[in-house]
Write a protein that holds these residues in place. Sequence first.
Motif, PDB file in Angstrom:
ATOM      1  N   ALA A 253      27.999  44.389  28.076  1.00  0.00           N
ATOM      2  CA  ALA A 253      28.148  43.719  29.094  1.00  0.00           C
ATOM      3  C   ALA A 253      28.254  42.248  29.788  1.00  0.00           C
ATOM      4  N   GLY A 254      27.268  41.836  28.189  1.00  0.00           N
ATOM      5  CA  GLY A 254      27.580  40.853  28.020  1.00  0.00           C
ATOM      6  C   GLY A 254      28.308  39.792  28.203  1.00  0.00           C
ATOM      7  N   GLY A 255      29.565  40.326  27.729  1.00  0.00           N
ATOM      8  CA  GLY A 255      31.220  39.776  27.513  1.00  0.00           C
ATOM      9  C   GLY A 255      31.375  39.229  26.543  1.00  0.00           C
ATOM     10  N   ARG A 256      30.403  38.968  25.891  1.00  0.00           N
ATOM     11  CA  ARG A 256      30.523  37.517  24.094  1.00  0.00           C
ATOM     12  C   ARG A 256      31.631  38.503  23.505  1.00  0.00           C
ATOM     13  N   PHE A 257      31.761  39.820  23.277  1.00  0.00           N
ATOM     14  CA  PHE A 257      32.553  39.888  22.877  1.00  0.00           C
ATOM     15  C   PHE A 257      33.378  40.822  22.285  1.00  0.00           C
TER      16      PHE A 257
END
Length: 222
Positions: A63-67
């Motif tokens: 959900a964070g979209g960093r990975f």
Amino acid sequence: MSVAALLLLSDGRLPAGGHAHSGGAEAAVKSGRVHDTPSMAAFLTGRLHTTGLTTAALAAAAAGGRFATDALDEAADARTPSPALRATSRRLGRQLLRAALAAWPDPGLDRLRAAHPGGAHQPVVLGATARAAGLTPAQAAAVAAYESVNGPATACVRLLGLDPYEVTAVLARLGPALDAVAAEAAAAAGGPDLDHLPAASAPLLDLYAEQHSSWKVRLFAS
């Protein structure tokens, strides 16, 4: 943030296939380890702090979209030693993605489907869906943590004929633990790399999954 999206995503009636799975409860019932409300409560508590924590962190990270989702899918695979559970997770991921694309069309979900035609792992899809729906990593973690106990609890009502009011009370009393696990998972997802994600182990659930997959007669798919 959309409260409506949060409620919809955590609703067991979402057509994502979860109702057909017991989360190991059916095998635990057959083994005699779960046979009444107190033993079910112990089972749910253990599941929450192992499988629940791990899947919640994966969902929060997605959900964070960093990975990259490919890297997250590999991380989920490494944290799922049971072949039967890997297959179940990917099947549930495929079904959830279908529902997600209908509810929250998003290019990121399209890319996830194209990259994993056989289905990405369910917590990765859950996190990507949460992101598409405008939810935060903490909310994605909360949904995953709740799913880790709600599905097996519902299955125990069907398998053992438990009083649904008592089962609901067990889930309510798990509230503080659910909040704590979700917070821990979201914090881990904010770490510098995927190695900081939890890999909490539940070997008995892995064994149950392998045994259950060989049964010729069963009420639940897993």
